[in-house]
Design a protein around this motif. Structure first.
Motif, PDB file in Angstrom:
ATOM      1  N   ALA A 282       1.055  -1.125   0.020  1.00  0.00           N
ATOM      2  CA  ALA A 282      -0.185   0.075  -0.122  1.00  0.00           C
ATOM      3  C   ALA A 282       0.818   1.353   0.068  1.00  0.00           C
ATOM      4  CB  ALA A 282      -0.974   0.061   1.351  1.00  0.00           C
ATOM      5  N   VAL A 283       0.424   2.153  -0.399  1.00  0.00           N
ATOM      6  CA  VAL A 283       0.969   3.608  -0.383  1.00  0.00           C
ATOM      7  C   VAL A 283      -0.042   4.729   0.145  1.00  0.00           C
ATOM      8  CG1 VAL A 283       1.849   5.631  -1.864  1.00  0.00           C
ATOM      9  CG2 VAL A 283       2.267   3.100  -2.617  1.00  0.00           C
ATOM     10  N   THR A 284       0.372   5.409   1.282  1.00  0.00           N
ATOM     11  CA  THR A 284      -0.468   6.386   2.039  1.00  0.00           C
ATOM     12  C   THR A 284       0.259   7.711   1.489  1.00  0.00           C
ATOM     13  OG1 THR A 284      -0.974   4.696   3.596  1.00  0.00           O
ATOM     14  CG2 THR A 284      -1.333   7.291   3.881  1.00  0.00           C
ATOM     15  N   LYS A 285      -0.735   8.573   1.049  1.00  0.00           N
ATOM     16  CA  LYS A 285      -0.384   9.803   0.410  1.00  0.00           C
ATOM     17  C   LYS A 285      -1.059  10.901   1.562  1.00  0.00           C
ATOM     18  CE  LYS A 285      -0.569  12.549  -3.881  1.00  0.00           C
ATOM     19  NZ  LYS A 285      -1.246  12.591  -5.047  1.00  0.00           N
ATOM     20  N   ARG A 286      -0.142  11.590   2.388  1.00  0.00           N
ATOM     21  CA  ARG A 286      -0.637  12.680   3.253  1.00  0.00           C
ATOM     22  C   ARG A 286      -0.292  13.864   2.834  1.00  0.00           C
ATOM     23  NH1 ARG A 286       1.825  10.387   7.536  1.00  0.00           N
ATOM     24  NH2 ARG A 286      -0.171   9.237   8.032  1.00  0.00           N
ATOM     25  N   PHE A 287      -1.248  14.629   2.687  1.00  0.00           N
ATOM     26  CA  PHE A 287      -1.298  16.130   2.031  1.00  0.00           C
ATOM     27  C   PHE A 287      -1.011  16.897   2.890  1.00  0.00           C
ATOM     28  CE2 PHE A 287      -4.315  13.448  -0.469  1.00  0.00           C
ATOM     29  CZ  PHE A 287      -3.788  13.848  -1.729  1.00  0.00           C
ATOM     30  N   THR A 288       0.014  17.820   2.541  1.00  0.00           N
ATOM     31  CA  THR A 288       0.651  19.082   3.333  1.00  0.00           C
ATOM     32  C   THR A 288      -0.210  20.336   2.898  1.00  0.00           C
ATOM     33  OG1 THR A 288       2.065  19.531   1.577  1.00  0.00           O
ATOM     34  CG2 THR A 288       2.728  18.070   3.753  1.00  0.00           C
ATOM     35  N   SER A 289      -0.920  20.092   1.965  1.00  0.00           N
ATOM     36  CA  SER A 289      -1.861  21.420   1.199  1.00  0.00           C
ATOM     37  C   SER A 289      -3.222  20.516   0.818  1.00  0.00           C
ATOM     38  CB  SER A 289      -1.216  21.740  -0.194  1.00  0.00           C
ATOM     39  OG  SER A 289      -2.065  22.853  -0.606  1.00  0.00           O
TER      40      SER A 289
ATOM     41  N   ALA B  96     -11.904   1.234 -15.087  1.00  0.00           N
ATOM     42  CA  ALA B  96     -10.725   0.915 -15.740  1.00  0.00           C
ATOM     43  C   ALA B  96      -9.964   0.115 -14.471  1.00  0.00           C
ATOM     44  CB  ALA B  96     -10.129   1.875 -16.191  1.00  0.00           C
ATOM     45  N   PRO B  97     -10.559  -0.791 -13.929  1.00  0.00           N
ATOM     46  CA  PRO B  97      -9.654  -1.352 -12.915  1.00  0.00           C
ATOM     47  C   PRO B  97      -8.418  -2.115 -13.341  1.00  0.00           C
ATOM     48  CG  PRO B  97     -11.616  -2.906 -13.398  1.00  0.00           C
ATOM     49  CD  PRO B  97     -11.791  -1.595 -14.304  1.00  0.00           C
ATOM     50  N   GLY B  98      -7.338  -1.645 -12.536  1.00  0.00           N
ATOM     51  CA  GLY B  98      -5.926  -2.337 -13.142  1.00  0.00           C
ATOM     52  C   GLY B  98      -5.077  -1.286 -13.676  1.00  0.00           C
ATOM     53  N   ILE B  99      -5.683  -0.152 -14.002  1.00  0.00           N
ATOM     54  CA  ILE B  99      -4.867   0.878 -14.700  1.00  0.00           C
ATOM     55  C   ILE B  99      -4.244   2.097 -13.827  1.00  0.00           C
ATOM     56  CG2 ILE B  99      -6.609   2.871 -15.157  1.00  0.00           C
ATOM     57  CD1 ILE B  99      -5.965   2.600 -18.174  1.00  0.00           C
ATOM     58  N   ALA B 100      -4.528   1.867 -12.760  1.00  0.00           N
ATOM     59  CA  ALA B 100      -4.210   2.795 -11.550  1.00  0.00           C
ATOM     60  C   ALA B 100      -4.257   1.986 -10.319  1.00  0.00           C
ATOM     61  CB  ALA B 100      -5.036   4.167 -11.451  1.00  0.00           C
ATOM     62  N   PRO B 101      -3.735   2.643  -9.273  1.00  0.00           N
ATOM     63  CA  PRO B 101      -3.807   1.781  -7.963  1.00  0.00           C
ATOM     64  C   PRO B 101      -5.156   1.930  -7.410  1.00  0.00           C
ATOM     65  CG  PRO B 101      -2.062   3.698  -7.900  1.00  0.00           C
ATOM     66  CD  PRO B 101      -2.819   3.703  -9.240  1.00  0.00           C
ATOM     67  N   ALA B 102      -5.555   1.073  -6.866  1.00  0.00           N
ATOM     68  CA  ALA B 102      -6.819   0.581  -6.180  1.00  0.00           C
ATOM     69  C   ALA B 102      -6.992   1.561  -4.816  1.00  0.00           C
ATOM     70  CB  ALA B 102      -7.135  -0.860  -5.705  1.00  0.00           C
ATOM     71  N   PRO B 103      -8.191   2.166  -4.755  1.00  0.00           N
ATOM     72  CA  PRO B 103      -8.469   2.762  -3.498  1.00  0.00           C
ATOM     73  C   PRO B 103      -8.575   1.937  -2.152  1.00  0.00           C
ATOM     74  CG  PRO B 103     -10.327   3.039  -5.162  1.00  0.00           C
ATOM     75  CD  PRO B 103      -9.502   2.185  -5.718  1.00  0.00           C
ATOM     76  N   LEU B 104      -7.847   2.198  -1.234  1.00  0.00           N
ATOM     77  CA  LEU B 104      -8.119   1.411  -0.095  1.00  0.00           C
ATOM     78  C   LEU B 104      -8.852   1.997   1.106  1.00  0.00           C
ATOM     79  CD1 LEU B 104      -4.476  -0.217  -0.199  1.00  0.00           C
ATOM     80  CD2 LEU B 104      -6.979  -1.264  -0.875  1.00  0.00           C
ATOM     81  N   THR B 105      -8.384   3.324   1.574  1.00  0.00           N
ATOM     82  CA  THR B 105      -8.979   4.025   2.460  1.00  0.00           C
ATOM     83  C   THR B 105      -8.481   5.531   2.433  1.00  0.00           C
ATOM     84  OG1 THR B 105      -7.206   3.805   4.214  1.00  0.00           O
ATOM     85  CG2 THR B 105      -8.644   2.051   4.250  1.00  0.00           C
ATOM     86  N   ALA B 106      -9.725   6.208   2.854  1.00  0.00           N
ATOM     87  CA  ALA B 106      -9.342   7.789   2.884  1.00  0.00           C
ATOM     88  C   ALA B 106      -9.664   8.609   4.033  1.00  0.00           C
ATOM     89  CB  ALA B 106     -10.119   8.190   1.560  1.00  0.00           C
ATOM     90  N   ALA B 107      -9.036   9.290   4.705  1.00  0.00           N
ATOM     91  CA  ALA B 107      -9.148  10.070   5.993  1.00  0.00           C
ATOM     92  C   ALA B 107      -9.336  11.475   5.375  1.00  0.00           C
ATOM     93  CB  ALA B 107      -8.239   9.893   6.972  1.00  0.00           C
ATOM     94  N   LEU B 108     -10.377  11.785   4.707  1.00  0.00           N
ATOM     95  CA  LEU B 108     -10.540  13.042   3.982  1.00  0.00           C
ATOM     96  C   LEU B 108     -10.831  14.232   5.045  1.00  0.00           C
ATOM     97  CD1 LEU B 108     -12.677  12.105   0.977  1.00  0.00           C
ATOM     98  CD2 LEU B 108     -10.356  12.276   1.012  1.00  0.00           C
ATOM     99  N   ASP B 109     -11.227  14.117   6.131  1.00  0.00           N
ATOM    100  CA  ASP B 109     -11.665  15.190   7.173  1.00  0.00           C
ATOM    101  C   ASP B 109     -10.305  15.159   8.119  1.00  0.00           C
ATOM    102  OD1 ASP B 109     -13.871  15.698   6.025  1.00  0.00           O
ATOM    103  OD2 ASP B 109     -15.170  14.213   7.175  1.00  0.00           O
ATOM    104  N   ALA B 110      -9.506  14.420   8.020  1.00  0.00           N
ATOM    105  CA  ALA B 110      -8.137  14.358   9.216  1.00  0.00           C
ATOM    106  C   ALA B 110      -7.473  15.756   8.675  1.00  0.00           C
ATOM    107  CB  ALA B 110      -7.535  13.097   8.912  1.00  0.00           C
TER     108      ALA B 110
END
Length: 191
Positions: A16-23, A43-57
């Motif tokens: 997995a890859v977690t992207k933590r936004f600074t902006s 288009a499954p398989g063309i990009a990473p699959a979404p796993l989880t999101a903490a959008l309000d964090a």
């Protein structure tokens, strides 16, 4: 090669890859999450699959599956890699309906000419990389109108990049010294 600085931090795990936004004032995390979920749906398989999101964090973060590959920034981008990019972009255009992309805030597809101009004008194609723009654009069957629009939009994008570079007072700098001057030369060459 430039030090890789960004508007986000990336944590790489085995699967997995977690992207933590600074902006995040412009909905960056939500846009990322919606883009990943749309690609996974259409288009499954063309990009990473979404796993989880903490959008309000604070800061928000998005976790996706990890896919193999090598970053292209800081390299000579090979013709096979450019062909693969062209195939992927064409597959996305065929697979994802335009109305679905409209659900992505401040994102979504406008038209192929705009997207190709944006990609071929991006700083990462030249700041510390070699990206054969002519070869890349030649991989798409463009109409005469699209070709003319791409050239116009490349000039516009070059101007926008120059404006952004000149106003970039953020610390640390994302690009090497002299990037704004080189971008000004690129803009003049396109004019």
């Amino acid at each position: 090669m430039t030090a890789r600085r960004s508007t986000h931090h990336v944590h790489l795990a085995d699967s997995a890859v977690t992207k933590r936004f600074t902006s995040w004032g412009h909905g960056e995390a939500l846009r990322e999450w919606r883009g990943l979920t749309l690609l996974h749906r259409f288009a499954p398989g063309i990009a990473p699959a979404p796993l989880t999101a903490a959008l309000d964090a604070e800061p928000p973060e998005v976790t996706m599956s990890r896919i193999g590959g090598t970053p292209l920034r800081g390299t000579v981008v090979s013709r096979p890699a450019l062909r693969a990019l062209a195939r992927t972009l064409s597959a996305v255009h065929r697979a994802v309906p335009g109305q679905a992309l409209a659900a992505i805030p401040t994102g979504g597809r406008s038209d192929r000419a705009f997207e190709l101009a944006e990609i071929s004008s991006h700083l990462s194609t030249w700041v510390d990389s070699t990206f054969d723009v002519g070869f890349f654009l030649g991989l798409f069957p463009l109409t005469e109108a699209e070709s003319a629009r791409i050239e116009h939009l490349r000039r516009l994008n070059a101007l926008l990049w120059l404006g952004g570079l000149l106003s970039d007072t953020g610390t640390p700098r994302r690009n090497p010294p002299g990037t704004a001057e080189r971008q000004a030369e690129r803009l003049l060459a396109l004019l």
